[in-house]
Design an enzyme around this catalytic site. Structure first.
Site, PDB file in Angstrom:
ATOM      1  N   GLY A  89       1.704  -2.564  -6.293  1.00  0.00           N
ATOM      2  CA  GLY A  89       1.576  -1.277  -5.624  1.00  0.00           C
ATOM      3  C   GLY A  89       0.212  -0.668  -5.892  1.00  0.00           C
ATOM      4  O   GLY A  89      -0.795  -1.046  -5.297  1.00  0.00           O
ATOM      5  N   GLY A  90       0.175   0.258  -6.827  1.00  0.00           N
ATOM      6  CA  GLY A  90      -1.037   1.039  -7.114  1.00  0.00           C
ATOM      7  C   GLY A  90      -2.305   0.209  -7.240  1.00  0.00           C
ATOM      8  O   GLY A  90      -3.346   0.564  -6.666  1.00  0.00           O
ATOM      9  N   GLY A 126       5.229   2.065 -10.711  1.00  0.00           N
ATOM     10  CA  GLY A 126       4.387   3.261 -10.685  1.00  0.00           C
ATOM     11  C   GLY A 126       4.380   4.033 -11.988  1.00  0.00           C
ATOM     12  O   GLY A 126       3.902   5.174 -12.040  1.00  0.00           O
ATOM     13  N   GLU A 150      12.200   2.008  -3.402  1.00  0.00           N
ATOM     14  CA  GLU A 150      11.995   3.342  -2.823  1.00  0.00           C
ATOM     15  C   GLU A 150      12.827   3.503  -1.554  1.00  0.00           C
ATOM     16  O   GLU A 150      13.334   4.590  -1.270  1.00  0.00           O
ATOM     17  CB  GLU A 150      10.493   3.573  -2.573  1.00  0.00           C
ATOM     18  CG  GLU A 150       9.760   3.816  -3.887  1.00  0.00           C
ATOM     19  CD  GLU A 150       8.321   3.350  -3.921  1.00  0.00           C
ATOM     20  OE1 GLU A 150       7.707   3.135  -2.863  1.00  0.00           O
ATOM     21  OE2 GLU A 150       7.787   3.190  -5.048  1.00  0.00           O
ATOM     22  N   SER A 156       3.993  -2.103 -12.011  1.00  0.00           N
ATOM     23  CA  SER A 156       2.820  -1.848 -12.855  1.00  0.00           C
ATOM     24  C   SER A 156       2.023  -3.114 -13.177  1.00  0.00           C
ATOM     25  O   SER A 156       1.491  -3.252 -14.283  1.00  0.00           O
ATOM     26  CB  SER A 156       3.223  -1.109 -14.136  1.00  0.00           C
ATOM     27  OG  SER A 156       3.744   0.172 -13.829  1.00  0.00           O
ATOM     28  N   TRP A 211       0.825  -1.215   0.000  1.00  0.00           N
ATOM     29  CA  TRP A 211       0.000   0.000   0.000  1.00  0.00           C
ATOM     30  C   TRP A 211       0.862   1.269   0.000  1.00  0.00           C
ATOM     31  O   TRP A 211       0.349   2.362  -0.182  1.00  0.00           O
ATOM     32  CB  TRP A 211      -0.931   0.014   1.217  1.00  0.00           C
ATOM     33  CG  TRP A 211      -1.996  -1.050   1.180  1.00  0.00           C
ATOM     34  CD1 TRP A 211      -2.172  -2.018   0.221  1.00  0.00           C
ATOM     35  CD2 TRP A 211      -3.036  -1.261   2.145  1.00  0.00           C
ATOM     36  NE1 TRP A 211      -3.253  -2.803   0.532  1.00  0.00           N
ATOM     37  CE2 TRP A 211      -3.809  -2.361   1.709  1.00  0.00           C
ATOM     38  CE3 TRP A 211      -3.402  -0.620   3.342  1.00  0.00           C
ATOM     39  CZ2 TRP A 211      -4.912  -2.833   2.432  1.00  0.00           C
ATOM     40  CZ3 TRP A 211      -4.493  -1.093   4.057  1.00  0.00           C
ATOM     41  CH2 TRP A 211      -5.240  -2.183   3.603  1.00  0.00           C
ATOM     42  N   GLU A 215      11.691  -6.400  -9.189  1.00  0.00           N
ATOM     43  CA  GLU A 215      10.956  -5.172  -9.477  1.00  0.00           C
ATOM     44  C   GLU A 215      11.852  -4.205 -10.243  1.00  0.00           C
ATOM     45  O   GLU A 215      12.602  -3.433  -9.625  1.00  0.00           O
ATOM     46  CB  GLU A 215      10.496  -4.509  -8.174  1.00  0.00           C
ATOM     47  CG  GLU A 215       9.525  -5.340  -7.367  1.00  0.00           C
ATOM     48  CD  GLU A 215       8.623  -4.460  -6.505  1.00  0.00           C
ATOM     49  OE1 GLU A 215       7.408  -4.604  -6.623  1.00  0.00           O
ATOM     50  OE2 GLU A 215       9.141  -3.623  -5.759  1.00  0.00           O
TER      51      GLU A 215
HETATM   52  P1  PGA Z   1       3.330  -0.475  -8.772  1.00  0.00           P
HETATM   53  O1  PGA Z   1       4.355  -0.666  -7.557  1.00  0.00           O
HETATM   54  O2  PGA Z   1       2.513  -1.742  -8.852  1.00  0.00           O
HETATM   55  O3  PGA Z   1       2.504   0.709  -8.379  1.00  0.00           O
HETATM   56  O4  PGA Z   1       4.137  -0.252  -9.999  1.00  0.00           O
HETATM   57  C1  PGA Z   1       4.967  -1.909  -7.318  1.00  0.00           C
HETATM   58  C2  PGA Z   1       5.863  -1.826  -6.118  1.00  0.00           C
HETATM   59  O5  PGA Z   1       6.470  -0.775  -5.886  1.00  0.00           O
HETATM   60  O6  PGA Z   1       5.975  -2.807  -5.363  1.00  0.00           O
END
Ligand code: PGA
Length: 250
Positions: free
Chosen positions: A233-234, A173, A97, A212, A10, A167
């Protein structure tokens, strides 16, 4: 046999109200016998409350990060033991991140992996190259370096009790996912790297793809032989999207 897995990261999103709605919709929409392990990773402050909502559901609780130290004078940090204490089963370590914005080194990430394992949490180790690395043909070099530090510190046995998530940073993102073949190539490389130390463990280690992932591309990504599910993520913030991604993991 590797059981598929879908984990929702999240990130720094949500509120008590939004979380309650999302979890309610997820629990209500999950098929009785989901064919994949499902995990949600809310921000630290919401872990306990979301954990209570997930009780008696097939969805497991995960955290987004942990401190590498077991306890002590580390203002603002949260230990793996605390995460275990409040009901977490999983914890993400080394998300790009954290590596890029918060300057976490490969060594620190490896120590976090070890700290999580020491408290019987299942670490989800994120690895992946930046766009410049891929363009310079350094994808495998970067992944190998990130993986090897953990293999050195923890050994293949401990690594294999965790989960690896590939990843690619350029896919996170951005709406631009890796192609299924790009994902497969990286996953096969990761598995071979582990197999060089222990083939049996490599064959059993789950490797998730992240970057993504959405309802519309999950099935083709998860169909690749070395892709064992996704770190999302999103799309994990929308119940219908996340449920469709879980359904695609079988
Ligand atoms: P995303 O992020 O699905 O929004 O691209 C994936 C993640 O950072 O684990």
């Amino acid at each position: 046999m590797r059981r598929p897995m879908v984990a929702g990261n999240w990130k720094m999103h949500g509120s008590r109200g939004e979380n309650a709605r999302l979890v309610e919709e997820l629990i209500g929409g999950l098929p009785p016998a989901a064919s994949a392990d499902c995990v949600v990773c809310p921000p630290f402050v919401y872990l306990q409350e979301v954990g209570r909502m997930l009780r008696d559901s097939p969805i497991a609780l995960g955290a987004q990060d942990t401190c590498a130290e077991p306890q002590g004078a580390f203002t603002g940090e949260i230990s793996a033991g605390m995460l275990k204490d409040i009901g977490c089963k999983y914890v993400i370590v080394g998300h790009s991140e954290r590596r890029l914005i918060f300057r976490e080194s490969d060594q620190l990430v490896a120590r976090k992996f070890a700290a999580a394992h020491a408290k019987a949490l299942i670490p989800i180790l994120c690895v992946g190259e930046q766009l410049a690395d891929r363009e310079a043909n350094r994808t495998e070099e970067v992944i190998a370096r990130q993986l090897d530090v953990v293999l050195e510190l923890c050994g293949p046995d401990v690594l294999g009790q965790g989960v690896v998530a590939y990843e690619p940073v350029w896919a996170i993102g951005t709406g631009r996912n890796a192609t299924p073949q790009q994902a497969q190539d990286a996953h096969a490389f990761i598995r071979a790297r582990i197999a060089a130390r222990d083939a049996r463990i490599a064959a059993e280690t789950r490797i998730l793809y992240g970057g993504s992932v959405k309802a519309g591309n999950a099935a083709e990504l998860f169909a690749m032989p070395d892709v064992d599910g996704g770190l999302v993520g999103g799309a994990s913030l929308k119940a219908d999207e996340f449920l469709a991604i879980i359904a695609a993991a079988r």
